[in-house]
Scaffold this motif. Sequence first.
Motif, PDB file in Angstrom:
ATOM      1  N   ALA A   1     -12.635   9.269  -6.748  1.00 49.06           N
ATOM      2  CA  ALA A   1     -11.376   8.532  -6.862  1.00 49.06           C
ATOM      3  C   ALA A   1     -10.183   9.444  -6.630  1.00 49.06           C
ATOM      4  O   ALA A   1      -9.194   9.046  -5.996  1.00 49.06           O
ATOM      5  N   ALA A   2     -10.259  10.694  -7.117  1.00 46.50           N
ATOM      6  CA  ALA A   2      -9.161  11.640  -6.905  1.00 46.50           C
ATOM      7  C   ALA A   2      -8.993  11.956  -5.419  1.00 46.50           C
ATOM      8  O   ALA A   2      -7.869  11.991  -4.895  1.00 46.50           O
TER       9      ALA A   2
ATOM     10  N   HIS B   1      -5.053  -5.535   9.125  1.00 54.15           N
ATOM     11  CA  HIS B   1      -6.332  -4.884   9.378  1.00 54.15           C
ATOM     12  C   HIS B   1      -6.205  -3.361   9.294  1.00 54.15           C
ATOM     13  O   HIS B   1      -7.120  -2.677   8.820  1.00 54.15           O
ATOM     14  N   ARG B   2      -5.076  -2.820   9.743  1.00 45.95           N
ATOM     15  CA  ARG B   2      -4.879  -1.375   9.668  1.00 45.95           C
ATOM     16  C   ARG B   2      -4.723  -0.911   8.223  1.00 45.95           C
ATOM     17  O   ARG B   2      -5.262   0.140   7.832  1.00 45.95           O
ATOM     18  N   ILE B   3      -3.979  -1.664   7.433  1.00 47.05           N
ATOM     19  CA  ILE B   3      -3.822  -1.309   6.026  1.00 47.05           C
ATOM     20  C   ILE B   3      -5.174  -1.335   5.313  1.00 47.05           C
ATOM     21  O   ILE B   3      -5.534  -0.401   4.579  1.00 47.05           O
ATOM     22  N   ILE B   4      -5.949  -2.389   5.541  1.00 46.48           N
ATOM     23  CA  ILE B   4      -7.268  -2.489   4.921  1.00 46.48           C
ATOM     24  C   ILE B   4      -8.171  -1.358   5.416  1.00 46.48           C
ATOM     25  O   ILE B   4      -8.931  -0.757   4.646  1.00 46.48           O
ATOM     26  N   GLY B   5      -8.065  -1.048   6.713  1.00 40.02           N
ATOM     27  CA  GLY B   5      -8.861   0.054   7.250  1.00 40.02           C
ATOM     28  C   GLY B   5      -8.495   1.382   6.622  1.00 40.02           C
ATOM     29  O   GLY B   5      -9.378   2.208   6.344  1.00 40.02           O
ATOM     30  N   ALA B   6      -7.201   1.609   6.381  1.00 41.24           N
ATOM     31  CA  ALA B   6      -6.770   2.862   5.759  1.00 41.24           C
ATOM     32  C   ALA B   6      -7.319   2.982   4.344  1.00 41.24           C
ATOM     33  O   ALA B   6      -7.822   4.040   3.930  1.00 41.24           O
ATOM     34  N   PHE B   7      -7.252   1.892   3.574  1.00 44.28           N
ATOM     35  CA  PHE B   7      -7.786   1.928   2.218  1.00 44.28           C
ATOM     36  C   PHE B   7      -9.305   2.084   2.226  1.00 44.28           C
ATOM     37  O   PHE B   7      -9.873   2.809   1.395  1.00 44.28           O
ATOM     38  N   ALA B   8      -9.969   1.404   3.150  1.00 41.80           N
ATOM     39  CA  ALA B   8     -11.426   1.503   3.227  1.00 41.80           C
ATOM     40  C   ALA B   8     -11.858   2.924   3.568  1.00 41.80           C
ATOM     41  O   ALA B   8     -12.813   3.458   2.974  1.00 41.80           O
ATOM     42  N   PHE B   9     -11.155   3.558   4.516  1.00 39.44           N
ATOM     43  CA  PHE B   9     -11.500   4.937   4.857  1.00 39.44           C
ATOM     44  C   PHE B   9     -11.233   5.874   3.681  1.00 39.44           C
ATOM     45  O   PHE B   9     -11.993   6.829   3.456  1.00 39.44           O
ATOM     46  N   ALA B  10     -10.147   5.643   2.945  1.00 34.30           N
ATOM     47  CA  ALA B  10      -9.857   6.486   1.785  1.00 34.30           C
ATOM     48  C   ALA B  10     -11.023   6.432   0.792  1.00 34.30           C
ATOM     49  O   ALA B  10     -11.422   7.460   0.221  1.00 34.30           O
ATOM     50  N   ILE B  11     -11.584   5.238   0.596  1.00 36.72           N
ATOM     51  CA  ILE B  11     -12.695   5.094  -0.343  1.00 36.72           C
ATOM     52  C   ILE B  11     -13.952   5.779   0.179  1.00 36.72           C
ATOM     53  O   ILE B  11     -14.587   6.582  -0.517  1.00 36.72           O
ATOM     54  N   THR B  12     -14.328   5.472   1.417  1.00 36.99           N
ATOM     55  CA  THR B  12     -15.544   6.080   1.965  1.00 36.99           C
ATOM     56  C   THR B  12     -15.370   7.589   2.146  1.00 36.99           C
ATOM     57  O   THR B  12     -16.305   8.362   1.902  1.00 36.99           O
ATOM     58  N   GLY B  13     -14.175   8.009   2.578  1.00 39.53           N
ATOM     59  CA  GLY B  13     -13.911   9.438   2.704  1.00 39.53           C
ATOM     60  C   GLY B  13     -13.962  10.140   1.362  1.00 39.53           C
ATOM     61  O   GLY B  13     -14.475  11.263   1.250  1.00 39.53           O
ATOM     62  N   GLY B  14     -13.435   9.496   0.318  1.00 38.46           N
ATOM     63  CA  GLY B  14     -13.498  10.090  -1.010  1.00 38.46           C
ATOM     64  C   GLY B  14     -14.924  10.250  -1.493  1.00 38.46           C
ATOM     65  O   GLY B  14     -15.296  11.294  -2.053  1.00 38.46           O
ATOM     66  N   LEU B  15     -15.743   9.243  -1.260  1.00 33.12           N
ATOM     67  CA  LEU B  15     -17.149   9.328  -1.650  1.00 33.12           C
ATOM     68  C   LEU B  15     -17.867  10.446  -0.887  1.00 33.12           C
ATOM     69  O   LEU B  15     -18.659  11.204  -1.471  1.00 33.12           O
TER      70      LEU B  15
ATOM     71  N   ALA C   1      -8.446  21.665   0.700  1.00 33.48           N
ATOM     72  CA  ALA C   1      -7.069  21.163   0.703  1.00 33.48           C
ATOM     73  C   ALA C   1      -6.632  20.716   2.101  1.00 33.48           C
ATOM     74  O   ALA C   1      -6.121  19.602   2.280  1.00 33.48           O
ATOM     75  N   LEU C   2      -6.833  21.573   3.097  1.00 30.72           N
ATOM     76  CA  LEU C   2      -6.387  21.237   4.457  1.00 30.72           C
ATOM     77  C   LEU C   2      -7.186  20.091   5.070  1.00 30.72           C
ATOM     78  O   LEU C   2      -6.591  19.192   5.676  1.00 30.72           O
ATOM     79  N   PRO C   3      -8.535  20.042   4.943  1.00 30.05           N
ATOM     80  CA  PRO C   3      -9.255  18.882   5.488  1.00 30.05           C
ATOM     81  C   PRO C   3      -8.817  17.552   4.890  1.00 30.05           C
ATOM     82  O   PRO C   3      -8.813  16.532   5.595  1.00 30.05           O
ATOM     83  N   LEU C   4      -8.446  17.531   3.620  1.00 32.16           N
ATOM     84  CA  LEU C   4      -7.963  16.281   3.031  1.00 32.16           C
ATOM     85  C   LEU C   4      -6.667  15.835   3.699  1.00 32.16           C
ATOM     86  O   LEU C   4      -6.468  14.655   3.982  1.00 32.16           O
ATOM     87  N   VAL C   5      -5.777  16.788   3.957  1.00 29.36           N
ATOM     88  CA  VAL C   5      -4.526  16.456   4.647  1.00 29.36           C
ATOM     89  C   VAL C   5      -4.814  15.986   6.062  1.00 29.36           C
ATOM     90  O   VAL C   5      -4.267  14.976   6.528  1.00 29.36           O
TER      91      VAL C   5
END
Length: 344
Positions: A220-221, A184-198, A161-165
């Motif tokens: 995805a969650a 570029h920052r918005i795209i970077g945030a979404f890209a990190f969310a995807i790679t971080g989720g994986l 829980a805490l590492p995700l935050v």
Amino acid sequence: MSTQAAPPGAASFSPWPAVAGAVALLTVTISLLLTAFAWPSVRSSVHDVPIAVAGPAPAVKQLTAVLDRRLPDGFEVTEVADAAAAEQLIRDRKVYGAIDLSSGTPQVITASAGSTAVAQALNTLAAGLTKPPGANTEVTARDLVPLPADDPRGAGLAAAALPLVMGGLLTALLLPRLVRGSAHRIIGAFAFAITGGLAVAAILQFWFGSLDGSYWANSAAVALTVAATSLTVLGLASLLGYAGFGLGAATMVLIGNPLSGTATAPEMLPGWSGTLGQLLPPGAGGRLLRSTSFFNGHDATHPATVLTAWLTLGTVLYVAGSLRTRPTGSVTNTVAQPAKQTTI
């Protein structure tokens, strides 16, 4: 005429009122941190936890009265006809467990994947009901939706829980310093969310063995949780500067994480705090991940909606902050350029 220079270092000492103010600020800060993280655990208890009781109506009412005497306001009971109906409610995440009186032997049905704390409470309750008045049979316990064998206590999911935050906060902190341009920052945030989720889902599922179900749904969650957190803090920081970042960080770390209910259950947190926690990204993300991992996506609609709302709000705030006129570019350029010396 000459003036005597001040002794070296004489001006480097802070006045004692400033020292006292710093000490007071640190004292308040550590007190707030302790309260935020310890209060939910210390005051955690069983109250209004939804469970099902299956069996004939007279037996159900009698058991409900017993539960009210042993744990006043502890459970919110749903009456069903048989064990199959109770099990369906558990799988749909409508209840955390059930007590089945429809067969000859009373049985407590738990779902440790939904909440180990509630499962332990129900098992303790089963031990207390092993010899009900006028009966010779003992109550048995069965875990309908167990946690994975590699992580039977659910430690990995609770610890995540805490590492995700923090991952969302790091995105909001580092992207503006590493990437130029709003898009570029918005795209970077979404890209990190995807790679971080994986990455996070792979570690929890394939290395720690803390998750079951579809890896892609779990990824995805996690990605939606990280994106909601990072975009919210990014948006606040874009609109309000450092104050916005501090507000977002405090909301996610000091309020959202302790009240997420990931380690226990939202219903076990004191008062209204569990309900509030489910309306913030950490709590909604933890609930969504349990749904995708252990319950085939049942009860995923509410947490997914909450996370999407925060994600949308954060994006709107970021765009609004980016479109606002900021004369910082000219100021920065002026400071960066060395001053021209005029010669006579």
